[in-house]
Design a protein around this motif. Structure first.
Motif, PDB file in Angstrom:
ATOM      1  N   ARG A 153       0.564  -0.862  -0.264  1.00  0.00           N
ATOM      2  CA  ARG A 153      -0.192   0.569  -0.019  1.00  0.00           C
ATOM      3  C   ARG A 153       0.956   1.278   0.021  1.00  0.00           C
ATOM      4  N   ASP A 154       0.172   2.093   0.015  1.00  0.00           N
ATOM      5  CA  ASP A 154       0.889   3.802  -0.806  1.00  0.00           C
ATOM      6  C   ASP A 154       1.336   4.108   1.187  1.00  0.00           C
ATOM      7  N   ASP A 155       0.785   3.549   2.338  1.00  0.00           N
ATOM      8  CA  ASP A 155       1.902   4.006   3.293  1.00  0.00           C
ATOM      9  C   ASP A 155       2.549   3.377   4.220  1.00  0.00           C
ATOM     10  N   THR A 156       2.504   2.131   3.295  1.00  0.00           N
ATOM     11  CA  THR A 156       3.848   1.060   3.388  1.00  0.00           C
ATOM     12  C   THR A 156       4.742   1.699   2.961  1.00  0.00           C
ATOM     13  N   LEU A 157       4.713   2.101   1.908  1.00  0.00           N
ATOM     14  CA  LEU A 157       5.700   2.974   0.643  1.00  0.00           C
ATOM     15  C   LEU A 157       6.329   3.625   1.130  1.00  0.00           C
ATOM     16  N   THR A 158       5.475   4.881   1.850  1.00  0.00           N
ATOM     17  CA  THR A 158       5.890   6.292   2.352  1.00  0.00           C
ATOM     18  C   THR A 158       6.792   6.368   3.974  1.00  0.00           C
ATOM     19  N   ARG A 159       5.973   5.173   4.635  1.00  0.00           N
ATOM     20  CA  ARG A 159       6.739   4.913   6.229  1.00  0.00           C
ATOM     21  C   ARG A 159       8.055   4.346   5.203  1.00  0.00           C
ATOM     22  N   THR A 160       8.552   3.321   4.502  1.00  0.00           N
ATOM     23  CA  THR A 160       9.772   3.026   4.084  1.00  0.00           C
ATOM     24  C   THR A 160      10.748   3.786   3.254  1.00  0.00           C
ATOM     25  N   ARG A 161      10.187   4.740   3.457  1.00  0.00           N
ATOM     26  CA  ARG A 161      10.607   6.318   2.853  1.00  0.00           C
ATOM     27  C   ARG A 161      11.462   6.896   3.064  1.00  0.00           C
ATOM     28  N   ARG A 162      10.722   6.989   4.605  1.00  0.00           N
ATOM     29  CA  ARG A 162      10.598   8.558   5.138  1.00  0.00           C
ATOM     30  C   ARG A 162      11.684   7.323   6.421  1.00  0.00           C
ATOM     31  N   ARG A 163      11.787   6.240   6.529  1.00  0.00           N
ATOM     32  CA  ARG A 163      12.579   5.541   7.804  1.00  0.00           C
ATOM     33  C   ARG A 163      14.078   5.386   6.701  1.00  0.00           C
ATOM     34  N   GLY A 164      14.167   5.039   5.547  1.00  0.00           N
ATOM     35  CA  GLY A 164      15.274   5.029   4.886  1.00  0.00           C
ATOM     36  C   GLY A 164      15.577   3.177   4.434  1.00  0.00           C
ATOM     37  N   TRP A 165      14.756   2.456   5.262  1.00  0.00           N
ATOM     38  CA  TRP A 165      15.387   0.859   5.681  1.00  0.00           C
ATOM     39  C   TRP A 165      13.858   0.573   4.799  1.00  0.00           C
ATOM     40  N   ALA A 166      13.547  -0.646   5.216  1.00  0.00           N
ATOM     41  CA  ALA A 166      13.026  -2.433   5.298  1.00  0.00           C
ATOM     42  C   ALA A 166      13.666  -2.932   5.951  1.00  0.00           C
ATOM     43  N   GLN A 167      12.601  -3.698   6.872  1.00  0.00           N
ATOM     44  CA  GLN A 167      13.267  -5.242   7.665  1.00  0.00           C
ATOM     45  C   GLN A 167      11.626  -6.269   7.324  1.00  0.00           C
ATOM     46  N   GLY A 168      12.178  -7.110   7.204  1.00  0.00           N
ATOM     47  CA  GLY A 168      11.103  -8.083   7.346  1.00  0.00           C
ATOM     48  C   GLY A 168      11.938  -9.338   8.001  1.00  0.00           C
ATOM     49  N   PHE A 169      11.108 -10.705   8.377  1.00  0.00           N
ATOM     50  CA  PHE A 169      11.385 -11.530   8.464  1.00  0.00           C
ATOM     51  C   PHE A 169      11.257 -13.020   7.689  1.00  0.00           C
ATOM     52  N   SER A 170      12.423 -14.000   7.992  1.00  0.00           N
ATOM     53  CA  SER A 170      11.488 -15.029   6.979  1.00  0.00           C
ATOM     54  C   SER A 170      12.442 -16.390   7.843  1.00  0.00           C
ATOM     55  N   GLY A 171      11.604 -17.500   7.149  1.00  0.00           N
ATOM     56  CA  GLY A 171      12.572 -18.902   7.722  1.00  0.00           C
ATOM     57  C   GLY A 171      11.142 -19.659   8.468  1.00  0.00           C
ATOM     58  N   PRO A 172      11.247 -20.850   9.010  1.00  0.00           N
ATOM     59  CA  PRO A 172      10.541 -21.427  10.090  1.00  0.00           C
ATOM     60  C   PRO A 172      10.420 -20.568  11.517  1.00  0.00           C
ATOM     61  N   ASP A 173       9.654 -20.233  11.125  1.00  0.00           N
ATOM     62  CA  ASP A 173       9.207 -19.479  12.923  1.00  0.00           C
ATOM     63  C   ASP A 173       9.954 -18.201  12.670  1.00  0.00           C
ATOM     64  N   HIS A 174      10.519 -17.837  11.425  1.00  0.00           N
ATOM     65  CA  HIS A 174      10.711 -15.962  10.910  1.00  0.00           C
ATOM     66  C   HIS A 174      12.052 -16.170  12.330  1.00  0.00           C
ATOM     67  N   CYS A 175      12.644 -17.197  11.808  1.00  0.00           N
ATOM     68  CA  CYS A 175      14.417 -17.070  12.827  1.00  0.00           C
ATOM     69  C   CYS A 175      15.392 -15.878  12.009  1.00  0.00           C
ATOM     70  N   VAL A 176      14.725 -15.844  10.637  1.00  0.00           N
ATOM     71  CA  VAL A 176      15.783 -14.553  10.141  1.00  0.00           C
ATOM     72  C   VAL A 176      15.626 -13.991   9.554  1.00  0.00           C
ATOM     73  N   ALA A 177      16.127 -12.457  10.412  1.00  0.00           N
ATOM     74  CA  ALA A 177      15.980 -11.211  10.228  1.00  0.00           C
ATOM     75  C   ALA A 177      16.524 -10.985   8.948  1.00  0.00           C
ATOM     76  N   ILE A 178      15.623  -9.563   8.402  1.00  0.00           N
ATOM     77  CA  ILE A 178      16.485  -9.173   7.322  1.00  0.00           C
ATOM     78  C   ILE A 178      16.123  -7.591   6.879  1.00  0.00           C
ATOM     79  N   VAL A 179      17.479  -7.251   6.736  1.00  0.00           N
ATOM     80  CA  VAL A 179      17.180  -5.283   6.312  1.00  0.00           C
ATOM     81  C   VAL A 179      17.532  -4.995   4.932  1.00  0.00           C
ATOM     82  N   ALA A 180      16.977  -4.299   4.399  1.00  0.00           N
ATOM     83  CA  ALA A 180      17.682  -3.296   3.379  1.00  0.00           C
ATOM     84  C   ALA A 180      17.355  -2.314   3.037  1.00  0.00           C
ATOM     85  N   ALA A 181      18.219  -1.804   2.191  1.00  0.00           N
ATOM     86  CA  ALA A 181      18.346  -0.206   2.071  1.00  0.00           C
ATOM     87  C   ALA A 181      18.438   0.814   0.232  1.00  0.00           C
TER      88      ALA A 181
END
Length: 257
Positions: A153-181
């Protein structure tokens, strides 16, 4: 003669090519192409990979020098330093391969990383921090569109641009952290995305807040930007493995302590 050299470089800038393909694309005779390629190889402007001709090591050095950037793989050293500083298992640079796919153009892996190499492998855009970062900084560019597979959604893109980075989790039980810039050129257009990934126990449950500034700092380094601009447009997917051998070397430069 210089026009012919420039024409040859124009062809192989789009990807490795044989002498016959260069001759066909440029209209230069095969004999002349052979002689020019031989001399260009001696000067480091091109390199041979079997019967394929690729850009030589001198090209990125000249590009870096023209931008006042050190060229001795200092961008690679910065990726390795980021891995060591954050404790990430993997540090990767991604570029868009098509409107719906992306490709990893460089990576540094930890010795004990459970993740497999993604280098040179095109993969579809999916809902994750890397894709979100691409879409966030593309959304204000002419002709940009969000693939239906990743309906942010547009508000997600706006928040990400304001922070300058995006984060998330993957893998079983979300055990892997990811950050992107984003890696941005001088016009603030996204030319690549820098990503770190690793266990939540190391990168923390708030990896963006913990490591986002470090990613932004490395992604803003002029030599990292220069390397991404050099790699942009090079047909990595489908090309022989040797055409990305300089990047494969990074996967063997692993942390020992």
């Amino acid at each position: 003669m210089l026009e012919k050299v420039s024409a040859i470089l124009d062809v192989i800038e789009r990807g490795p090519a044989s002498s016959a393909e260069i001759a066909q694309a440029t209209g230069i005779s095969r004999g002349t192409v052979f002689r020019l390629v031989r001399d260009m190889a001696r000067l480091g402007l091109v390199a041979r990979d079997g019967d394929r001709i690729t850009l030589g090591s001198r090209i990125p050095q000249l590009a870096a020098a023209s931008d006042g950037v050190p060229s001795a793989h200092s961008w690679a050293e910065k990726l390795a330093a980021l891995r060591d500083r954050t404790g990430a298992f993997a540090v990767r640079l991604h570029q868009l391969h098509s409107p719906a796919t992306r490709v990893c153009i460089a990576e540094v892996l930890d010795l004990h990383a459970p993740q497999r190499s993604q280098l040179g492998m095109p993969e579809p855009l999916r809902a994750d921090p890397v894709t979100l970062t691409f879409l966030t900084w593309q959304s204000n560019q002419p002709g940009a569109r969000v693939p239906a597979a990743v309906p942010y959604r547009d508000d997600t893109l706006t928040r990400t641009r304001r922070r300058g980075w995006a984060q998330g989790f993957s893998g079983p039980d979300h055990c892997v952290a990811i950050v992107a810039a984003p890696v941005l050129d001088r016009r603030k257009r996204v030319v690549a995305v820098l990503e770190i990934s690793g266990p939540v126990a190391v990168l923390t449950a708030t990896p963006g807040r913990t490591h986002g500034r470090s990613l932004i700092a490395v992604a803003s380094e002029s030599d990292v930007i220069s390397e991404c601009l050099y790699r942009r447009g090079v047909a990595v997917p489908g090309a022989p493995a040797q055409t990305v051998s300089s990047l494969h070397l990074l996967t063997t430069t692993r942390r020992t302590g």
